[in-house]
Design a protein around this motif. Structure first.
Motif, PDB file in Angstrom:
ATOM      1  N   ILE A  98       0.597  -1.026  -0.149  1.00 12.72           N
ATOM      2  CA  ILE A  98      -0.713  -0.127  -0.195  1.00 12.72           C
ATOM      3  C   ILE A  98       0.417   1.544  -0.237  1.00 12.72           C
ATOM      4  O   ILE A  98       1.838   1.280   0.425  1.00 12.72           O
ATOM      5  CB  ILE A  98      -1.106  -0.023   0.764  1.00 12.72           C
ATOM      6  N   ALA A  99       0.311   1.992   0.197  1.00 14.63           N
ATOM      7  CA  ALA A  99       1.023   3.514   0.182  1.00 14.63           C
ATOM      8  C   ALA A  99       1.604   3.823   1.701  1.00 14.63           C
ATOM      9  O   ALA A  99       1.313   3.940   2.676  1.00 14.63           O
ATOM     10  CB  ALA A  99       0.403   4.900  -0.253  1.00 14.63           C
ATOM     11  N   LEU A 249       3.065  -0.055  -9.577  1.00 20.71           N
ATOM     12  CA  LEU A 249       3.401   1.291 -10.030  1.00 20.71           C
ATOM     13  C   LEU A 249       3.126   3.170 -10.061  1.00 20.71           C
ATOM     14  O   LEU A 249       3.869   3.740 -10.661  1.00 20.71           O
ATOM     15  CB  LEU A 249       3.738   1.143 -12.116  1.00 20.71           C
ATOM     16  N   GLY A 250       1.501   2.533  -9.886  1.00 20.15           N
ATOM     17  CA  GLY A 250       1.034   3.577  -9.925  1.00 20.15           C
ATOM     18  C   GLY A 250       1.350   4.668  -8.329  1.00 20.15           C
ATOM     19  O   GLY A 250       1.716   5.634  -7.987  1.00 20.15           O
ATOM     20  N   GLY A 266       9.720   3.805 -15.032  1.00 19.68           N
ATOM     21  CA  GLY A 266       8.976   3.280 -14.177  1.00 19.68           C
ATOM     22  C   GLY A 266       7.184   4.085 -14.822  1.00 19.68           C
ATOM     23  O   GLY A 266       6.170   2.929 -14.776  1.00 19.68           O
ATOM     24  N   GLU A 267       7.137   4.700 -15.270  1.00 20.79           N
ATOM     25  CA  GLU A 267       6.409   5.547 -15.490  1.00 20.79           C
ATOM     26  C   GLU A 267       5.709   4.675 -17.122  1.00 20.79           C
ATOM     27  O   GLU A 267       4.495   4.111 -17.584  1.00 20.79           O
ATOM     28  CB  GLU A 267       6.425   7.132 -16.251  1.00 20.79           C
ATOM     29  N   LEU A 268       6.880   4.753 -18.099  1.00 17.87           N
ATOM     30  CA  LEU A 268       6.815   3.881 -19.154  1.00 17.87           C
ATOM     31  C   LEU A 268       6.067   2.281 -18.485  1.00 17.87           C
ATOM     32  O   LEU A 268       4.758   2.134 -19.333  1.00 17.87           O
ATOM     33  CB  LEU A 268       7.587   3.748 -20.036  1.00 17.87           C
ATOM     34  N   ALA A 269       6.855   1.718 -17.478  1.00 21.47           N
ATOM     35  CA  ALA A 269       6.061   0.820 -17.420  1.00 21.47           C
ATOM     36  C   ALA A 269       4.190   0.590 -17.212  1.00 21.47           C
ATOM     37  O   ALA A 269       3.796  -0.579 -17.787  1.00 21.47           O
ATOM     38  CB  ALA A 269       6.821  -0.341 -17.096  1.00 21.47           C
ATOM     39  N   ARG A 270       3.998   1.831 -16.566  1.00 23.01           N
ATOM     40  CA  ARG A 270       2.766   1.773 -15.746  1.00 23.01           C
ATOM     41  C   ARG A 270       1.854   2.294 -17.012  1.00 23.01           C
ATOM     42  O   ARG A 270       0.830   1.511 -17.103  1.00 23.01           O
ATOM     43  CB  ARG A 270       2.898   2.837 -15.011  1.00 23.01           C
TER      44      ARG A 270
END
Ligand code: NAD
Length: 297
Positions: A98-99, A249-250, A266-270
């Motif tokens: 979790i966050a 990933l979020g 990481g953003e691309l994977a997300r």
């Protein structure tokens, strides 16, 4: 020493983890919102509680393994929240991913009530959960980790103390961002090889002993038929869901914005997993990302 434990959340991970606690001789009170999820554990000797509040009465420790931040905050916090039903001094191990901020919030609320809490997200997948070889990545007080250690050791092999409350989640998010990138990269490389005439098993064997090797090529190959035990060879059923990877990933993207860090891969994977999910694959194992690269995957 045998303990009485409330185990809440008996999905792909929670169920095998709870089975290992039973095997180690502990007494279990289990609860899941989906009644069918408790059947296997009941047969193995656990007692099924009718609610989460009933599960936590009279126990030494509480373990939760839920999907995401909103489930964890929803369960523990608020007027009717589970913290109000847990006795002072009880040890709570929150094992969901979790966050970090959610973990800190619940941990603070627990401390205000005299309840000891650690965040203890896991790595190792459903295979590790079944084999009792998970890695626990813990955030919280050292003394609470020591108290939790015998129970964690019944479910895992490696236990790391990442730092204070929430630190376990930060480390776990970094790990899973890398895992999401590695799985997409592995799928991309295998699809490239196959498109150029290679056999996927031969290429996988070569990469597994070369510098591109990683957890996916060693244990969790995304190509169907390359590894008999991997979800890819079973229509991508079970395992670690695309939507759970997308959630992680979020969380990595949020952590990145929070710290003004730079995480382009990481953003691309997300985005790749988000696209894959919107194509109707959210419930499949995350190695099904191969389908984005290879239509027969
Ligand atoms: P899952 O969806 O299979 O299981 C979650 C379970 O929690 C479900 O049975 C659901 O009914 C139950 N649940 C939800 N809210 C509840 C509530 N309020 N009270 C009681 N039960 C409730 O998910 P999973 O694959 O077991 O993953 C659990 C967590 O572990 C996630 O945070 C995931 O990111 C993390 N994780 C999963 C894997 C994996 O390989 N599956 C690996 C490492 C970490």
């Amino acid at each position: 020493m045998s303990s009485t434990i409330a185990f809440i959340g008996l999905g792909h991970m929670g169920s095998p983890m709870a089975h290992n606690l039973l095997k180690a001789g502990h007494t279990l009170k289990v609860f899941d919102l989906v009644p069918a999820a408790v059947q296997g554990l009941k047969q193995a000797g656990a007692s099924a509680a009718e609610s989460a509040a009933q599960a936590v009465s009279g126990v030494d420790a509480v373990i939760t393994m839920l999907p995401a931040s909103q489930h964890v905050e929803g369960l523990y916090l608020g007027e009717q929240g589970l913290l109000s039903a847990i006795a002072k001094g009880t040890l709570v191990m929150e094992c969901s991913t979790i966050a970090p901020e959610s973990a800190r919030k619940v941990s603070r609320a627990a401390a205000e009530r005299g309840i000891r809490m650690i965040d203890a997200p896991v790595s190792g997948g459903t295979g590790g959960a079944q084999a009792g070889t998970l890695t626990f990545i813990v955030g919280g007080a050292e003394a609470d980790l020591q108290a939790a250690r015998p129970l964690l050791e019944a479910m895992g092999k490696n236990i790391f103390h990442a730092g204070e409350a929430g630190a376990g989640q930060v480390a776990k998010i970094c790990n899973n961002m890398l895992l999401g990138i590695l799985m997409a990269g592995t799928a991309e490389a295998l699809a490239l090889g196959v498109a150029n005439g290679l056999d996927p098993k031969t290429l996988s064997n070569i990469i597994a002993k070369s510098s591109g090797r990683n957890w996916a090529t060693e244990l969790y190959n995304p190509w169907p038929g390359v590894m008999e035990h991997a979800p890819a060879s079973h229509e991508y059923a079970g395992g670690f869901g695309v939507d759970l990877m997308l959630k992680d990933l979020g969380l990595a993207a949020e952590a990145s914005m929070h710290a003004r860090a730079t995480t382009p891969l990481g953003e691309l994977a997300r985005n790749l997993y988000a696209l894959h999910s919107t194509q109707g694959h959210g419930k499949l194992d995350f190695s099904s990302i191969l389908k984005l690269y290879h239509q027969k995957g």
